[in-house]
Motif scaffolding. Structure first.
Motif, short mmCIF file in Angstrom:
data_model
loop_
_atom_site.label_atom_id
_atom_site.label_comp_id
_atom_site.label_asym_id
_atom_site.label_seq_id
_atom_site.Cartn_x
_atom_site.Cartn_y
_atom_site.Cartn_z
N PRO A 50 0.70 -1.31 0.09
CA PRO A 50 0.17 -0.07 -0.06
C PRO A 50 0.89 1.21 0.00
N ILE A 51 1.97 1.32 0.68
CA ILE A 51 2.73 2.46 1.05
C ILE A 51 3.54 2.92 -0.46
N LEU A 52 4.44 1.63 -0.66
CA LEU A 52 5.24 2.02 -1.90
C LEU A 52 4.43 2.01 -3.36
N SER A 53 3.36 1.33 -3.19
CA SER A 53 2.50 1.54 -4.27
C SER A 53 1.99 3.15 -4.51
N TRP A 55 3.29 5.69 -2.97
CA TRP A 55 4.66 6.42 -3.29
C TRP A 55 4.86 6.21 -4.86
N SER A 56 4.94 5.31 -5.56
CA SER A 56 5.08 5.00 -6.76
C SER A 56 4.24 5.99 -7.79
N LEU A 57 3.08 5.73 -7.25
CA LEU A 57 1.94 6.12 -8.33
C LEU A 57 2.19 7.82 -8.26
N ALA A 58 2.63 8.48 -6.91
CA ALA A 58 2.55 9.93 -6.96
C ALA A 58 3.95 10.38 -7.91
N ILE A 59 4.83 9.56 -7.75
CA ILE A 59 6.22 9.63 -8.84
C ILE A 59 5.71 9.76 -10.20
N GLN A 60 5.00 8.50 -10.49
CA GLN A 60 4.60 8.42 -12.02
C GLN A 60 3.76 9.30 -12.40
N THR A 61 2.82 9.94 -11.63
CA THR A 61 1.72 10.65 -12.33
C THR A 61 2.38 12.22 -11.85
N LYS A 62 3.63 12.43 -11.23
CA LYS A 62 4.15 13.59 -11.03
C LYS A 62 3.24 14.58 -10.01
N GLU A 63 2.67 14.02 -9.09
CA GLU A 63 1.86 14.67 -8.14
C GLU A 63 2.40 14.36 -6.87
N ALA A 64 1.64 15.29 -5.80
CA ALA A 64 2.15 15.22 -4.33
C ALA A 64 1.79 13.73 -4.02
N PHE A 65 2.73 13.27 -2.81
CA PHE A 65 2.43 12.22 -2.47
C PHE A 65 1.47 12.55 -1.26
N ASP A 66 0.30 11.78 -1.30
CA ASP A 66 -0.73 11.76 0.00
C ASP A 66 -0.25 10.64 1.08
N HIS A 67 -0.07 11.22 2.29
CA HIS A 67 0.50 10.49 3.29
C HIS A 67 -0.72 9.69 3.84
N ASN A 68 -1.75 9.96 3.78
CA ASN A 68 -3.00 9.38 4.32
C ASN A 68 -3.28 8.09 3.52
N VAL A 69 -2.20 7.01 3.39
CA VAL A 69 -2.42 5.88 2.92
C VAL A 69 -3.48 4.67 3.49
N LEU A 112 18.56 1.18 -7.38
CA LEU A 112 17.47 1.92 -8.17
C LEU A 112 16.17 1.11 -8.32
N ASP A 113 15.17 1.75 -8.27
CA ASP A 113 13.79 1.26 -8.43
C ASP A 113 13.38 1.65 -10.12
N PHE A 114 12.31 1.09 -10.51
CA PHE A 114 11.91 1.47 -11.87
C PHE A 114 11.56 3.14 -11.79
N ASP A 115 10.97 3.58 -10.71
CA ASP A 115 10.83 5.11 -10.71
C ASP A 115 12.10 5.84 -10.81
N ASP A 116 13.20 5.33 -10.16
CA ASP A 116 14.37 5.97 -10.21
C ASP A 116 15.12 6.16 -11.84
N VAL A 117 14.87 4.99 -12.20
CA VAL A 117 15.54 4.99 -13.64
C VAL A 117 14.79 5.73 -14.35
N LEU A 118 13.34 5.98 -14.37
CA LEU A 118 12.78 7.10 -15.25
C LEU A 118 13.27 8.47 -14.73
N ILE A 119 13.17 8.61 -13.41
CA ILE A 119 13.62 10.03 -13.06
C ILE A 119 14.98 10.41 -13.62
N ASN A 120 15.78 9.48 -13.52
CA ASN A 120 17.08 9.58 -13.94
C ASN A 120 17.41 9.97 -15.63
N ILE A 121 16.46 9.23 -16.33
CA ILE A 121 16.52 9.35 -17.92
C ILE A 121 15.82 10.49 -18.17
#
Length: 169
Positions: A50-53, A55-69, A112-121
């Motif tokens: 639940p938390i890592l998903s 977190w990843s969704l916020a990164i992938q959508t480029k939106e703020a992370f909602d801490h209320n998971v 690195l996770d998948f999000d990191d790879v995309l952030i870097n590239i």
């Protein structure tokens, strides 16, 4: 996209695997995804957490992370070895601590996770334009399924491509 991004970025960091995620938190579960139906060589284990998903969704959508998971209490109780009432009282703090622990784990182990790879590239300072291949044809299939961050990568690929084909629903 992930394979191409990993290849282009040529990072000295190691891509996180299932065993690495389990080393961080043994309670992380995985779902089998078949990239190509009927082809066992294309099976990919996708973390379900639940938390890592979130977190990843916020990164992938480029939106703020909602801490209320939602549904994260059991994960937090297990990870921090405390009771549910403690978690419920300070849930947002524990979620922040969990994310920080995850980021520290990756950094300390040079993962690195998948999000990191995309952030870097997608960062032209980390991966300059000249590292991108010159493509005669770029085909983007299932374009409707790309996240905002994946689109940033595709836009960088488009710059070096002669012909671009997008397909989707």
């Amino acid at each position: 996209l992930h394979s191409m991004a990993t290849l282009i970025s040529n990072s000295s960091f190691k891509i996180m695997e299932k065993k690495d995620l389990r080393q961080f938190d043994p309670m992380i579960t995985f779902k089998e995804d078949w990239i190509k139906k009927g082809d066992g060589s294309t099976i990919r284990d996708t973390p379900e957490h639940p938390i890592l998903s979130a977190w990843s969704l916020a990164i992938q959508t480029k939106e703020a992370f909602d801490h209320n998971v939602e549904d994260s209490e059991d994960v937090l109780c297990n990870y921090f070895k405390c009771n549910i009432s403690e978690i419920n009282r300070y849930k947002l703090t524990y979620i922040s601590k969990y994310i920080k622990s995850y980021l520290d784990f990756k950094k300390n182990n040079r993962f690195l996770d998948f999000d990191d790879v995309l952030i870097n590239i997608t960062d032209s300072e980390k991966v300059p334009d000249h590292k991108f291949p010159k493509l005669k044809i770029l085909i983007i299939d299932e374009a409707q399924d790309l996240s905002n961050l994946q689109w940033d990568f595709v836009e960088r690929l488009i710059k070096n491509s002669t012909k671009i084909y997008l397909s989707g629903d």
